[in-house]
Scaffold this motif. Structure first.
Motif, PDB file in Angstrom:
ATOM      1  N   LEU A  99       0.827  -1.207   0.000  1.00 49.62           N
ATOM      2  CA  LEU A  99       0.000   0.000   0.000  1.00 49.62           C
ATOM      3  C   LEU A  99       0.863   1.260   0.000  1.00 49.62           C
ATOM      4  O   LEU A  99       0.593   2.223  -0.728  1.00 49.62           O
ATOM      5  CB  LEU A  99      -0.920  -0.008   1.220  1.00 49.62           C
ATOM      6  N   PHE A 100       1.943   1.255   0.821  1.00 53.27           N
ATOM      7  CA  PHE A 100       2.853   2.401   0.859  1.00 53.27           C
ATOM      8  C   PHE A 100       3.524   2.606  -0.490  1.00 53.27           C
ATOM      9  O   PHE A 100       3.702   3.743  -0.944  1.00 53.27           O
ATOM     10  CB  PHE A 100       3.921   2.208   1.942  1.00 53.27           C
ATOM     11  N   LYS A 101       3.910   1.506  -1.130  1.00 54.25           N
ATOM     12  CA  LYS A 101       4.575   1.591  -2.437  1.00 54.25           C
ATOM     13  C   LYS A 101       3.633   2.184  -3.489  1.00 54.25           C
ATOM     14  O   LYS A 101       4.027   3.072  -4.263  1.00 54.25           O
ATOM     15  CB  LYS A 101       5.051   0.206  -2.877  1.00 54.25           C
ATOM     16  N   ILE A 102       2.406   1.688  -3.501  1.00 49.74           N
ATOM     17  CA  ILE A 102       1.429   2.211  -4.467  1.00 49.74           C
ATOM     18  C   ILE A 102       1.204   3.692  -4.231  1.00 49.74           C
ATOM     19  O   ILE A 102       1.146   4.493  -5.182  1.00 49.74           O
ATOM     20  CB  ILE A 102       0.103   1.425  -4.349  1.00 49.74           C
ATOM     21  N   TYR A 103       1.100   4.086  -2.968  1.00 44.42           N
ATOM     22  CA  TYR A 103       0.874   5.488  -2.639  1.00 44.42           C
ATOM     23  C   TYR A 103       2.048   6.362  -3.088  1.00 44.42           C
ATOM     24  O   TYR A 103       1.852   7.432  -3.673  1.00 44.42           O
ATOM     25  CB  TYR A 103       0.660   5.639  -1.135  1.00 44.42           C
ATOM     26  N   ALA A 104       3.264   5.905  -2.818  1.00 44.38           N
ATOM     27  CA  ALA A 104       4.447   6.691  -3.157  1.00 44.38           C
ATOM     28  C   ALA A 104       4.636   6.815  -4.668  1.00 44.38           C
ATOM     29  O   ALA A 104       5.056   7.866  -5.166  1.00 44.38           O
ATOM     30  CB  ALA A 104       5.687   6.064  -2.525  1.00 44.38           C
ATOM     31  N   ASP A 105       4.320   5.756  -5.402  1.00 49.51           N
ATOM     32  CA  ASP A 105       4.585   5.725  -6.843  1.00 49.51           C
ATOM     33  C   ASP A 105       3.403   6.179  -7.686  1.00 49.51           C
ATOM     34  O   ASP A 105       3.545   6.358  -8.906  1.00 49.51           O
ATOM     35  CB  ASP A 105       4.971   4.304  -7.273  1.00 49.51           C
ATOM     36  N   ARG A 106       2.267   6.359  -7.078  1.00 46.74           N
ATOM     37  CA  ARG A 106       1.043   6.652  -7.817  1.00 46.74           C
ATOM     38  C   ARG A 106       1.157   7.951  -8.611  1.00 46.74           C
ATOM     39  O   ARG A 106       1.662   8.960  -8.117  1.00 46.74           O
ATOM     40  CB  ARG A 106      -0.118   6.739  -6.833  1.00 46.74           C
ATOM     41  N   ASP A 107       0.671   7.933  -9.843  1.00 46.54           N
ATOM     42  CA  ASP A 107       0.638   9.148 -10.650  1.00 46.54           C
ATOM     43  C   ASP A 107      -0.313  10.163 -10.039  1.00 46.54           C
ATOM     44  O   ASP A 107      -1.348   9.803  -9.465  1.00 46.54           O
ATOM     45  CB  ASP A 107       0.170   8.824 -12.080  1.00 46.54           C
ATOM     46  N   VAL A 108       0.036  11.414 -10.157  1.00 49.63           N
ATOM     47  CA  VAL A 108      -0.838  12.484  -9.699  1.00 49.63           C
ATOM     48  C   VAL A 108      -1.227  13.342 -10.893  1.00 49.63           C
ATOM     49  O   VAL A 108      -0.515  13.385 -11.900  1.00 49.63           O
ATOM     50  CB  VAL A 108      -0.153  13.355  -8.617  1.00 49.63           C
ATOM     51  N   GLU A 109      -2.356  14.005 -10.774  1.00 49.83           N
ATOM     52  CA  GLU A 109      -2.853  14.819 -11.864  1.00 49.83           C
ATOM     53  C   GLU A 109      -2.515  16.289 -11.638  1.00 49.83           C
ATOM     54  O   GLU A 109      -2.486  16.767 -10.501  1.00 49.83           O
ATOM     55  CB  GLU A 109      -4.375  14.664 -12.000  1.00 49.83           C
ATOM     56  N   LYS A 110      -2.275  16.981 -12.732  1.00 48.33           N
ATOM     57  CA  LYS A 110      -2.079  18.429 -12.644  1.00 48.33           C
ATOM     58  C   LYS A 110      -3.369  19.076 -12.167  1.00 48.33           C
ATOM     59  O   LYS A 110      -4.452  18.745 -12.632  1.00 48.33           O
ATOM     60  CB  LYS A 110      -1.678  18.999 -14.005  1.00 48.33           C
TER      61      LYS A 110
END
Length: 276
Positions: A99-110
């Motif tokens: 879960l931490f890995k997914i959160y850290a690596d997750r794409d974010v939107e402008k």
């Protein structure tokens, strides 16, 4: 008020991690509802005491270099047992690392910004943070996901773009359109070895070296910097500005600090280099 018992600590850690799982997965939940359900299970604790203990758990997670619940800003003065119980919970629930890995690596939107004025907030005061030594000899999660989140290239790019646009907007608002045109995005155009990210201008036309640090987490989340950034900031302290972008996914906010990193924050070495 007496120290929390082992049973109480186990209960509140379980509740905290249930909320953390939902928050990191972008699922809605009610802190108030969780708190009210927990109250009858504890030894005459107040709602304020529960809030305080949740903040202690945030601090313990930060010590283990892991994400935490944004709404519970860290408080580092707590019982030693909390480290041991948080570490044990992470070891017994190994799915949290995924879960931490997914959160850290997750794409974010402008994010589109309607009003830059509302983004700037007062910086947190520098408080003496004396982290208790971790008596738990095994680190439950080896990867530093706090640092990994900060190094997310998409998040870093969007944070720098936000500040680049903000600086242009701010100078233009003050009638300094020509200075706004001189702003340069150094890390994008020349690489990240300069020791700062954006070369802006002050209202009187002086150089303004901006280092941008972006997180999806809260205002007191630790940030990480290199030796090069540290040395550059201290050599150019008069013209150096840290721009901290936080809560990026929800309603991005910014605080700024002027001066070398050795004076505007507490800092501690986390990596050493050995020579022969």
């Amino acid at each position: 008020m007496s120290n929390w018992s082992e049973l109480e600590v186990n209960l509140i850690i379980q509740i905290y991690f249930e909320m953390l799982r939902k928050e990191l997965s972008n699922r809605r939940y009610s802190k108030t509802e969780y708190r009210k359900n927990l109250l009858p299970l504890l030894n005459n604790r107040s709602e304020g005491a529960i809030e305080f203990k949740h903040q202690n758990i945030s601090a313990a997670l930060i010590k283990f270099n892991q994400p935490y619940i944004k709404g519970y800003l860290p408080r580092f003065n707590y019982q030693q047992i909390l480290d041991e119980k948080v570490a044990a919970h992470l070891e017994n629930h190994t799915d949290y690392e995924k879960l931490f890995k997914i959160y850290a690596d997750r794409d974010v939107e402008k994010r589109s910004i309607d009003n830059y004025d509302k983004m700037l907030v007062k910086p947190p005061a520098i408080e003496e943070v004396n982290e208790p030594k971790i008596s738990y000899t095994r680190n439950p999660i080896k990867v530093n996901y706090l640092e990994r989140e900060q190094k997310n290239s998409k998040l870093g790019y969007l944070g720098e773009k936000l500040i680049y646009d903000y600086e242009k907007w701010n100078l233009t608002k003050m009638g300094k359109e020509k200075l706004a045109q001189e702003i340069r995005w150094i890390s994008k155009d020349e690489g990240d070895g300069a020791g700062y990210d954006i070369l802006s201008k002050t209202i009187d036309g002086q150089d303004k070296y901006i280092e941008v640090k972006t997180t999806k987490l809260g205002i007191k989340t630790p940030f990480f910097f290199s030796d090069n950034e540290f040395e550059f900031s201290n050599r150019n302290s008069k013209n150096y500005y840290l721009y901290r972008v936080f809560d990026f996914e929800n309603r991005s906010r910014i605080f700024t600090k002027n001066g070398g990193l050795q004076e505007i924050c507490q800092y501690a070495p986390v990596v050493y280099k050995g020579y022969f």
